[in-house]
Design an enzyme around this catalytic site. Structure first.
Site, mmCIF file in Angstrom:
data_model
loop_
_atom_site.group_PDB
_atom_site.id
_atom_site.type_symbol
_atom_site.label_atom_id
_atom_site.label_comp_id
_atom_site.label_asym_id
_atom_site.label_seq_id
_atom_site.Cartn_x
_atom_site.Cartn_y
_atom_site.Cartn_z
ATOM 1 N N HIS A 97 0.827 -0.543 0.447
ATOM 2 C CA HIS A 97 0.189 0.274 -0.063
ATOM 3 C C HIS A 97 1.217 1.587 0.011
ATOM 4 C CE1 HIS A 97 -3.257 2.865 1.064
ATOM 5 N NE2 HIS A 97 -3.617 1.920 1.598
ATOM 6 N N ARG A 117 -6.035 10.441 -0.170
ATOM 7 C CA ARG A 117 -5.883 11.106 -1.288
ATOM 8 C C ARG A 117 -7.951 10.732 -2.244
ATOM 9 N NH1 ARG A 117 -3.096 6.450 -3.946
ATOM 10 N NH2 ARG A 117 -3.471 5.352 -0.880
#
Lengths: 459, 249
Positions: A97, A117
């Protein structure tokens, strides 16, 4: 979702055997006939006789030092299935990740959700450059915003729940790509003081950030003294999810061993070379149900109880308590050594020389695992638990390394610097790992054919 | 904060135990759980503790740090005076199994007593944001049981069999105040869950790592339901009058 499932389970009268660790699957001929386990509390062994077994044990992120995974992600189901003769596939695909915490040291690896994000979080390097534009793959570039303005428009519209013709920010590229980008920025000297990059959401309205990302807000405030509504976060890649695992039939969850079923992260093949955010939840809801039904059908059709083999049980017990009886190293030190090898040689970027060296070192770590020694009693003894878990981790680590060597291309989460491109021929095969007389055998096997009804959807 | 810190950690099991001292090198930003892990990997590999997420999300690493119920993963060493030892004990309200691990199975028995979410038969699956916000507060519970640990009804008086404790009043409140749920748990709250034992000292609210207003938002409204139903016809009458007046103005 966990709480709702838990409430349902409690009231349906499902028996949950908490803090009970399975150390072996019992076999009756080819068929799986139950499991042997120990209670963590007392160290006593217990046998579960069963007509069918479903594995749902998650991944093996603990093979790496920087990971979002907890202590229990040691690939137990992967290794149990492997040792019972089942096939593992896609083990070379392990997802890093892109955004884990990197500071302070105690929280290294803890996940920062992709939602940061999604809410407009921007990644920059130490020079203040928004570097993700640079890393978009050419064939995907037109799916992403061209300017910061277009990117912000996408965020504003999506956040407001509206349609937009603006394209998404480059930070929302796939996880493998963002992780590689961050890794490269840091390696080329554009990293932050603690060796990551900046992830910034502070330009968004602070109440909104607190409302939409409450756990991230508290996590950074409590653990890192960072107010994410005012300051950027320091982030770096963290080992997160195993795409590879037990080969399972998509309709029934059946593994290649009769009576053995699997669902969730411990299976392979579902997410290809790179899982997309959110898909593991839908995976386990859909295929968890199918595996349960598959196992129930199998148990009905094979109504005779499998027989129990006394010698097999004794072997499992001896193996489990061996660390008390032999002299050798502390399991914590050996675990750390295994993680160092995986981090150094089987990480985000790979090449033949590193993988060969990694494999050589893994085999010597395995020797050390077989010689670990633990002190104390069998009562809730984490050192003892780790000693057994390490054997599982070693199977997963070796499988990852061997499959990575065999896949001479770059695809999804598997990035070979010596074979930087995709190879169309290799799109048609899974690397399959199986226990053999000579040890671990890896071979390329043809990918299953897509059923006609699904193929139609793609045409 | 750097240098060494002395930890006094409970080591023992059902038959008893003692505090044992460990010297742990301290890094910036370190939490108590980091120190426990350091002790496991350097000094006492058999030191038992539960943990999972390391981010105050799973509620596994509850213990008593310098006598206060805490999540070890969220308790920073720089919150304590430098140079003084830090004591870590298991939760007192539950029987110790080993070291920092306690037997919390009484909680699971209690969870079974509270009937699950049951929608009204004719429910129109539609509700207002306000209604959901109210219930959402209770759904934040991570089941760390620190509120159970600090509650004197359990901690000092051992009423585990007849008193549900704050954590379960929170889960009962989540169901009772749910706009779609159709069950009536008031009799249960009065009898099997023993809500009358609570005398609103608010200790539970103080230790909740999720900042749930356990006493004010869960326990008191539930107590009011019990009182309204069973003990206070006059109050009920007065409320009725008040409602009528409010309607008139």
């Amino acid at each position: 979702m966990i709480r709702t499932l838990q409430e349902r389970g409690v009231h349906q009268g499902i028996d949950v055997f908490m803090e009970c660790t399975v150390v072996g699957l019992l076999k009756d001929g080819d068929r799986v006939g139950g499991a042997i386990a120990y209670w963590r509390e007392t160290g006593r062994f217990v046998i579960f006789r069963a007509k069918a077994v479903v594995l749902a044990t998650g991944g093996y992120g603990k093979a790496w030092k920087v990971t979002s995974n907890s202590w229990e992600y040691t690939g137990d189901g992967h290794a149990l299935a492997y040792e019972a003769g089942a096939e593992l596939i896609d083990m070379e695909f392990f997802q890093f990740h892109p955004t884990g915490m990197i500071w302070p040291p105690g929280v290294m690896g803890i996940l920062i959700t992709e939602a940061v994000r999604g809410e407009g979080g921007v990644l920059t390097n130490s020079k203040g450059e928004r570097f993700m534009w640079k890393y978009l793959p050419d064939n995907k570039r037109k799916e992403f915003a061209e300017t910061p303005e277009e990117s912000q428009k996408w965020v504003d519209m999506v956040v407001a729940g509206k349609q937009t013709d603006a394209r998404r920010p480059p930070e929302l590229s796939t996880r493998d790509n963002v992780a590689r980008a961050i890794y490269t920025e840091v390696k080329e000297g554009r990293g932050t003081p603690h060796g990551g990059v900046w992830l910034d959401i502070s330009f968004q309205d602070s109440d909104r950030v607190k409302k939409k990302l409450p756990s991230m807000y508290h996590q950074f405030k409590d653990l890192a003294d960072v107010d994410i509504t005012k300051q950027p976060m320091e982030v770096g890649p963290t080992a997160h999810y195993a795409m590879g695992g037990i080969r399972a039939d998509p309709d029934s969850g059946a593994s290649t061993v009769p009576g053995l079923f699997a669902a969730g992260e411990c299976t392979g093949g579902m997410h290809g070379a790179n899982r997309l955010g959110g898909n593991s939840l839908s995976d386990l809801v859909v295929f968890g149900r199918r595996a349960g039904m598959g196992a129930a059908d199998f148990a009905k059709q094979n109504a005779q109880w499998p027989s129990v083999n006394e010698d097999e049980i004794q072997n499992h017990v001896h193996r489990a308590i061996a660390p008390f009886e032999r002299s050798g190293e502390d399991p914590y030190a050996v675990h750390s050594a295994l993680q160092d090898v995986m981090g150094k040689y089987v990480g985000i970027f790979r090449n033949e020389r590193d993988l060969e060296e990694g494999l050589r070192q893994l085999l010597s770590v395995r020797q050390r695992i077989e010689n670990t020694h633990v002190e104390g009693s069998v009562l809730f003894n984490p050192g003892w638990h780790l000693a057994r878990d390490l054997e599982n981790l070693a199977v997963c680590a070796e499988a990852t390394c061997r499959a990575a060597l065999l896949r001479k291309e770059s695809r999804g989460a598997h990035s070979r610097t010596d074979f930087p491109k995709e190879d169309a021929k290799l799109a048609k095969v899974n690397m399959s790992v199986k226990k053999s007389q000579e040890g671990m055998a890896v071979s390329a096997t043809p990918c299953p054919q897509m059923p006609d009804e699904l193929r139609k959807l793609f045409e | 904060m750097t240098g060494d810190c002395t930890f006094k950690v409970f080591r023992g099991d059902r038959s008893g135990g003692e505090l044992r001292e460990y010297k742990v090198p301290v890094e910036t930003g370190m939490v108590v759980l980091d120190a426990i892990h350091w002790i496991q990997s350097h000094a006492a590999p058999d030191l038992a503790c539960r943990w999972n997420c390391k981010a105050a999300r799973c509620g596994s690493c509850s213990a008593e740090v310098n006598g206060r119920p805490k999540l070890m993963c969220k308790t920073r060493l720089d919150d304590f005076p430098q140079g003084e030892p830090i004591t870590v004990r298991p939760m007192k309200a539950f029987p110790v199994l080993k070291d920092l691990v306690t037997d919390v199975s009484s909680n699971y028995a209690m969870a079974k007593k509270i009937p699950a979410f049951t929608p009204q038969p004719d429910a129109a699956w539609k509700w207002y944001q306000n209604d959901i916000d109210r219930v959402q507060e209770f759904r934040k519970c991570i089941q760390c049981f620190l509120c159970q640990d600090v509650c004197h009804v359990l901690r000092e008086h051992n009423k585990h069999a007849v008193f549900a404790g704050p954590a379960f009043f929170v889960s009962a409140a989540a169901l009772e105040m749910h706009p779609i749920d159709g069950l009536d748990r008031t009799p249960l709250l009065k009898e099997a869950l023993g809500i009358g034992y609570c005398n609103i000292t608010k200790c539970c609210t103080e230790v909740c790592p999720e900042d749930i207003h356990i006493t004010d938002n869960a326990i008191i409204p539930l107590k009011e339901r019990v009182v309204d139903r069973y003990y206070d016809p006059l109050l009920r009458l007065w409320r009725k009058i008040r409602r009528l007046r409010a309607g008139a103005t």
